[in-house]
Design a protein around this motif. Structure first.
Motif, PDB file in Angstrom:
ATOM      1  N   MET A   1       1.052  -1.296   0.044  1.00  0.00           N
ATOM      2  CA  MET A   1      -0.212   0.017   0.113  1.00  0.00           C
ATOM      3  C   MET A   1       0.937   1.212  -0.066  1.00  0.00           C
ATOM      4  N   LEU A   2       2.068   1.159   0.578  1.00  0.00           N
ATOM      5  CA  LEU A   2       2.877   2.411   0.746  1.00  0.00           C
ATOM      6  C   LEU A   2       4.119   2.382   0.075  1.00  0.00           C
ATOM      7  N   GLN A   3       4.292   1.348  -0.868  1.00  0.00           N
ATOM      8  CA  GLN A   3       5.675   1.195  -1.760  1.00  0.00           C
ATOM      9  C   GLN A   3       5.891   2.650  -2.257  1.00  0.00           C
ATOM     10  N   ASP A   4       7.523   2.865  -2.383  1.00  0.00           N
ATOM     11  CA  ASP A   4       7.898   4.140  -2.615  1.00  0.00           C
ATOM     12  C   ASP A   4       7.430   5.231  -1.817  1.00  0.00           C
ATOM     13  N   GLU A   5       7.065   5.269  -0.724  1.00  0.00           N
ATOM     14  CA  GLU A   5       6.787   6.304   0.097  1.00  0.00           C
ATOM     15  C   GLU A   5       7.480   6.235   1.262  1.00  0.00           C
ATOM     16  N   VAL A   6       7.895   7.503   1.858  1.00  0.00           N
ATOM     17  CA  VAL A   6       8.893   8.059   2.691  1.00  0.00           C
ATOM     18  C   VAL A   6       8.054   8.718   3.871  1.00  0.00           C
ATOM     19  N   VAL A   7       7.736   8.186   4.992  1.00  0.00           N
ATOM     20  CA  VAL A   7       6.615   8.790   5.855  1.00  0.00           C
ATOM     21  C   VAL A   7       7.623   9.040   7.292  1.00  0.00           C
ATOM     22  N   VAL A   8       7.050  10.174   7.593  1.00  0.00           N
ATOM     23  CA  VAL A   8       7.668  10.798   9.044  1.00  0.00           C
ATOM     24  C   VAL A   8       6.462  10.538  10.015  1.00  0.00           C
ATOM     25  N   ILE A   9       6.612   9.934  11.041  1.00  0.00           N
ATOM     26  CA  ILE A   9       5.763   9.728  12.078  1.00  0.00           C
ATOM     27  C   ILE A   9       6.216  10.442  13.451  1.00  0.00           C
ATOM     28  N   THR A  10       5.538  11.436  13.879  1.00  0.00           N
ATOM     29  CA  THR A  10       5.818  11.813  15.098  1.00  0.00           C
ATOM     30  C   THR A  10       5.104  11.269  16.546  1.00  0.00           C
ATOM     31  N   GLY A  11       5.651  11.609  17.547  1.00  0.00           N
ATOM     32  CA  GLY A  11       5.015  10.740  18.764  1.00  0.00           C
ATOM     33  C   GLY A  11       5.060   9.470  18.909  1.00  0.00           C
ATOM     34  N   VAL A  12       6.054   8.796  18.418  1.00  0.00           N
ATOM     35  CA  VAL A  12       6.298   7.167  18.430  1.00  0.00           C
ATOM     36  C   VAL A  12       6.672   6.813  19.918  1.00  0.00           C
ATOM     37  N   GLY A  13       5.503   6.348  20.562  1.00  0.00           N
ATOM     38  CA  GLY A  13       5.660   5.746  21.873  1.00  0.00           C
ATOM     39  C   GLY A  13       5.286   4.543  21.940  1.00  0.00           C
ATOM     40  N   PRO A  14       4.869   3.779  22.878  1.00  0.00           N
ATOM     41  CA  PRO A  14       4.568   2.397  23.030  1.00  0.00           C
ATOM     42  C   PRO A  14       2.975   2.015  22.527  1.00  0.00           C
ATOM     43  N   GLY A  15       2.343   3.007  22.084  1.00  0.00           N
ATOM     44  CA  GLY A  15       0.882   2.899  21.732  1.00  0.00           C
ATOM     45  C   GLY A  15       0.597   2.869  20.151  1.00  0.00           C
ATOM     46  N   LEU A  16      -0.100   3.973  19.925  1.00  0.00           N
ATOM     47  CA  LEU A  16      -0.353   4.087  18.399  1.00  0.00           C
ATOM     48  C   LEU A  16       0.820   4.278  17.429  1.00  0.00           C
ATOM     49  N   GLY A  17       1.696   5.357  17.999  1.00  0.00           N
ATOM     50  CA  GLY A  17       2.786   5.474  17.247  1.00  0.00           C
ATOM     51  C   GLY A  17       3.715   4.482  16.658  1.00  0.00           C
ATOM     52  N   SER A  18       4.005   3.466  17.893  1.00  0.00           N
ATOM     53  CA  SER A  18       4.941   2.465  17.238  1.00  0.00           C
ATOM     54  C   SER A  18       4.485   1.562  16.183  1.00  0.00           C
ATOM     55  N   LYS A  19       2.857   1.262  16.581  1.00  0.00           N
ATOM     56  CA  LYS A  19       2.197   0.381  15.594  1.00  0.00           C
ATOM     57  C   LYS A  19       2.119   0.887  14.340  1.00  0.00           C
ATOM     58  N   LEU A  20       1.959   2.321  14.039  1.00  0.00           N
ATOM     59  CA  LEU A  20       1.818   2.961  12.936  1.00  0.00           C
ATOM     60  C   LEU A  20       3.220   2.761  12.193  1.00  0.00           C
ATOM     61  N   ALA A  21       4.000   2.947  12.911  1.00  0.00           N
ATOM     62  CA  ALA A  21       5.489   2.811  12.414  1.00  0.00           C
ATOM     63  C   ALA A  21       6.061   1.454  11.503  1.00  0.00           C
ATOM     64  N   THR A  22       5.459   0.268  12.605  1.00  0.00           N
ATOM     65  CA  THR A  22       5.757  -0.851  12.186  1.00  0.00           C
ATOM     66  C   THR A  22       4.934  -1.136  11.030  1.00  0.00           C
ATOM     67  N   ARG A  23       3.721  -0.822  11.074  1.00  0.00           N
ATOM     68  CA  ARG A  23       2.736  -1.095   9.801  1.00  0.00           C
ATOM     69  C   ARG A  23       3.100  -0.613   8.486  1.00  0.00           C
ATOM     70  N   ALA A  24       3.424   0.670   8.725  1.00  0.00           N
ATOM     71  CA  ALA A  24       3.748   1.603   7.370  1.00  0.00           C
ATOM     72  C   ALA A  24       4.861   0.841   6.906  1.00  0.00           C
ATOM     73  N   ALA A  25       6.092   0.310   7.782  1.00  0.00           N
ATOM     74  CA  ALA A  25       7.317  -0.112   7.204  1.00  0.00           C
ATOM     75  C   ALA A  25       6.791  -1.639   6.332  1.00  0.00           C
ATOM     76  N   ALA A  26       5.794  -2.418   7.084  1.00  0.00           N
ATOM     77  CA  ALA A  26       5.458  -3.472   6.350  1.00  0.00           C
ATOM     78  C   ALA A  26       4.545  -3.396   5.091  1.00  0.00           C
TER      79      ALA A  26
END
Length: 259
Positions: A1-26
């Motif tokens: 879904m996000l192939q070739d995208e470069v995404v900046v995510i702020t607020g990467v803590g143990p909740g939503l932020g970390s899950k967003l980062a992991t899923r975006a990379a996946a």
């Protein structure tokens, strides 16, 4: 879904932020994470790398322009461009009525949620313009739509961010940059688990009782998990949402249904 995208995510803590980062990379994105503490980001970096993805964490207080500039330059130096931004950094002023919340605490929330998001957006947009496209997703809260006592100071800051999102959509559309808001309800993660424990102890009931009470308010009969809610944000970041801008996507299991 996000192939070739470069995404900046702020607020990467143990909740939503970390899950967003992991899923975006996946989903194929190269991910640049920002948080004041590096602990969670280091673990996400390891997890993403082990899964064959790419992610880098940068310690950054979004209230400080010089740190934001370093965050964005790191993203561009490492990956060559920026096409996505998730503003999820937040500060909560404490659970009390609005007029009883110290002004200093409200200002801190505004500095992080509104002005911090604008700091990062201001720094990122020139790189989105250079890329010819971009998607900004601001994380909102259901308490701006369905007021909950004790959340006033937090909701006021998130409401300001909601208005900013609309103007960003209006002003940046000509550059191929979209801006949307994903409004989260209850999120079954570390924060809510703390709330369940605290409330159960104060009321003399079980944590499951408190959970069931909250879950009963929505048609799905559960509190959505952090991870389950990431998909809505990834959709708004992706080109699948190429014609969606200035929109609000409610992610709350149906507890709040706008007219």
């Amino acid at each position: 879904m996000l192939q070739d995208e470069v995404v900046v995510i702020t607020g990467v803590g143990p909740g939503l932020g970390s899950k967003l980062a992991t899923r975006a990379a996946a989903e194929g994105a190269k991910v640049v994470m920002a948080a004041r503490s590096a602990d969670v980001m280091k673990q996400v970096e390891k997890d993403v790398t082990a899964a064959g993805g790419e992610a880098v964490g940068v310690q950054c207080d979004v209230r400080r322009p010089e740190e934001v500039a370093h965050l964005v330059s790191t993203a561009v130096d490492r990956f060559g461009k920026i096409t996505g931004l998730v503003n999820s950094a937040f500060g909560h002023p404490g659970f009390s009525d609005l007029l009883e919340t110290p002004e200093k605490a409200i200002r801190r929330s505004m500095d992080i949620i509104l002005y911090g998001a604008l700091n990062v957006t201001r720094e990122v947009v020139p790189h989105m313009k250079a890329a010819g496209r971009g998607s900004i997703v601001n994380i909102g809260t259901m308490t701006t739509r369905k007021p909950m006592r004790g959340e006033a100071g937090y909701a006021v800051a998130k409401s300001a961010m909601a208005t900013a999102t609309q103007f960003l959509a209006l002003e940046l559309g000509q550059h191929g940059i979209r801006a949307n808001q994903a409004i989260m309800g209850w999120l079954d993660g570390p924060g809510v688990r703390f709330y369940l424990k605290f409330t159960a102890e104060s009321r003399g009931v079980s944590e499951q009782d408190v959970y069931d009470e909250i879950a009963s308010r929505n048609p799905l009969g559960r509190i959505p998990t952090d991870e389950a809610c990431t998909g809505a944000v990834l959709f708004l970041l992706s080109r699948c949402a190429s014609e969606v801008t200035g929109a609000v996507l409610d992610v709350n299991g149906g507890e709040y249904m706008p007219a």
